[in-house]
Design an enzyme around this catalytic site. Sequence first.
Site, PDB file in Angstrom:
ATOM      1  N   GLY A   1       0.846  -1.201   0.000  1.00 23.61           N
ATOM      2  CA  GLY A   1       0.000   0.000   0.000  1.00 23.61           C
ATOM      3  C   GLY A   1       0.871   1.237   0.000  1.00 23.61           C
TER       4      GLY A   1
ATOM      5  N   GLY B   1      -0.946   2.602   6.317  1.00 20.94           N
ATOM      6  CA  GLY B   1      -1.180   1.928   7.598  1.00 20.94           C
ATOM      7  C   GLY B   1      -0.484   0.577   7.729  1.00 20.94           C
ATOM      8  N   LYS B   2       0.402   0.258   6.830  1.00 15.75           N
ATOM      9  CA  LYS B   2       1.059  -1.064   6.839  1.00 15.75           C
ATOM     10  C   LYS B   2       1.808  -1.330   8.152  1.00 15.75           C
ATOM     11  CE  LYS B   2       3.506   0.020   3.236  1.00 15.75           C
ATOM     12  NZ  LYS B   2       2.984   1.387   3.082  1.00 15.75           N
TER      13      LYS B   2
ATOM     14  N   SER C   1       6.082  -1.833  -1.856  1.00 15.99           N
ATOM     15  CA  SER C   1       6.148  -2.723  -3.028  1.00 15.99           C
ATOM     16  C   SER C   1       5.140  -2.308  -4.103  1.00 15.99           C
ATOM     17  CB  SER C   1       5.963  -4.190  -2.605  1.00 15.99           C
ATOM     18  OG  SER C   1       4.919  -4.352  -1.683  1.00 15.99           O
TER      19      SER C   1
ATOM     20  N   SER D   1       2.611   4.844   0.999  1.00 11.28           N
ATOM     21  CA  SER D   1       3.227   5.321   2.232  1.00 11.28           C
ATOM     22  C   SER D   1       2.131   5.999   3.064  1.00 11.28           C
ATOM     23  CB  SER D   1       4.325   6.340   1.888  1.00 11.28           C
ATOM     24  OG  SER D   1       4.810   6.909   3.064  1.00 11.28           O
ATOM     25  N   GLY D   2       2.047   5.653   4.320  1.00  9.95           N
ATOM     26  CA  GLY D   2       1.030   6.244   5.195  1.00  9.95           C
ATOM     27  C   GLY D   2      -0.309   5.530   5.145  1.00  9.95           C
TER      28      GLY D   2
HETATM   29  P1  ADP Z   1       2.833   2.947   6.364  1.00  9.69           P
HETATM   30  O1  ADP Z   1       3.624   1.936   7.152  1.00  9.69           O
HETATM   31  O2  ADP Z   1       1.870   2.304   5.410  1.00  9.69           O
HETATM   32  O3  ADP Z   1       3.683   3.975   5.702  1.00  9.69           O
HETATM   33  P2  ADP Z   1       2.048   3.905   8.960  1.00  9.69           P
HETATM   34  O4  ADP Z   1       1.489   2.706   9.653  1.00  9.69           O
HETATM   35  O5  ADP Z   1       3.424   4.353   9.290  1.00  9.69           O
HETATM   36  O6  ADP Z   1       1.883   3.727   7.390  1.00  9.69           O
HETATM   37  O7  ADP Z   1       1.081   5.141   9.221  1.00  9.69           O
HETATM   38  C1  ADP Z   1      -0.321   5.034   9.109  1.00  9.69           C
HETATM   39  C2  ADP Z   1      -0.993   6.136   9.907  1.00  9.69           C
HETATM   40  O8  ADP Z   1      -2.374   6.057   9.701  1.00  9.69           O
HETATM   41  C3  ADP Z   1      -0.750   5.991  11.397  1.00  9.69           C
HETATM   42  O9  ADP Z   1      -0.592   7.258  11.971  1.00  9.69           O
HETATM   43  C4  ADP Z   1      -2.065   5.363  11.882  1.00  9.69           C
HETATM   44  O10 ADP Z   1      -2.371   5.703  13.222  1.00  9.69           O
HETATM   45  C5  ADP Z   1      -3.070   5.973  10.935  1.00  9.69           C
HETATM   46  N1  ADP Z   1      -4.266   5.142  10.745  1.00  9.69           N
HETATM   47  C6  ADP Z   1      -5.537   5.588  10.812  1.00  9.69           C
HETATM   48  N2  ADP Z   1      -6.415   4.585  10.602  1.00  9.69           N
HETATM   49  C7  ADP Z   1      -5.680   3.468  10.388  1.00  9.69           C
HETATM   50  C8  ADP Z   1      -6.018   2.101  10.126  1.00  9.69           C
HETATM   51  N3  ADP Z   1      -7.295   1.687  10.039  1.00  9.69           N
HETATM   52  N4  ADP Z   1      -5.022   1.217   9.968  1.00  9.69           N
HETATM   53  C9  ADP Z   1      -3.732   1.627  10.045  1.00  9.69           C
HETATM   54  N5  ADP Z   1      -3.345   2.883  10.294  1.00  9.69           N
HETATM   55  C10 ADP Z   1      -4.306   3.826  10.464  1.00  9.69           C
END
Ligand code: ADP
Length: 281
Positions: free
Chosen positions: A112, A117-118, A186, A114-115
């Site tokens: 997914g 939620g992974k 990815s 960036s940002g």
């Molecule tokens: P990634 O690893 O995809 O770059 P992050 O996990 O670092 O993303 O960041 C995701 C952000 O979104 C976090 O601040 C998280 O609290 C927020 N968020 C909001 N809703 C969700 C959800 N349902 N699942 C995952 N993260 C979420």
Amino acid sequence: MPDRDTHKRSLVKGFTWRFLGTLDTTLISWAVTGNPLKAISIGGIEVFTKVILYYFHERVWQNIRWGKGVLRTVIYPEERLKNIHPVFDRILSREDREAYLDQRSKVIWLTGLSGSGKTTIAQILEKKLFEAGVFCQVLDGDNIRSGINNNLGFSAEDRQENIRRIAEVAKLYLNSGVVTICSFISPLRQMRNTARNIIGAEDFVEVFVDTPLAVCEERDVKGLYQKARKGEIEEFTGVSAPYEAPENPALVLHTASQTPEASARELFEFILPSVKPVDDE
Ligand code: ADP
């Protein structure tokens, strides 16, 4: 080796032992000679020579294994041995390891923007699985980009190589019986196909963390979107580089309308039956 004394410990033991020894020698000398001054000088000289002697005596004994008994390193809980037939004259198979851990291993591949939620989902999922008795490991940028892949950048070639190595590492974990959660953007289908081919389609569980670009950008957890929009980061996925959504993911998580806890729970409930079958037979 954990059963070896440190040099410091040997030295301190030397002093405590000498204190007792010297007191003993002094008292005996006093009793024999009837002269307290002679007794103190005998004890006083002896204290120095014996401390040094004791230290060397200890260090010599540290290198002698004789009389230490057998070192037992592995104790197999009987409960787990029930399902496996350890054969020590060959390499343990994945099945042996899975039976030992009482689980089936899989690679859960979170993809997914960036940002999206992974990382957040991977961390909550790891905790949930662990609490359910599943032995697992998260692979993400933190432990991969800073270690095994610290010589790779973000060019198309390096990104492809990044994913290839991650998939190879994930496969090693998979063959060790560990449920492996991979959290990487990815972005291209070709990259994920490489990973699927290395890991094996049967064990590769593709999970699409489907979050609209606008939502990821609004979250901008690490301030990267802002930098990318200003042109400070080149080829940023979703802004100046493509993201190709999976065509046939095993599961899609819509994080824009869910709490992190709810997303992780959905994935946990989806994956648990395949990693912890209720009845193995
Ligand atoms: P990634 O690893 O995809 O770059 P992050 O996990 O670092 O993303 O960041 C995701 C952000 O979104 C976090 O601040 C998280 O609290 C927020 N968020 C909001 N809703 C969700 C959800 N349902 N699942 C995952 N993260 C979420």
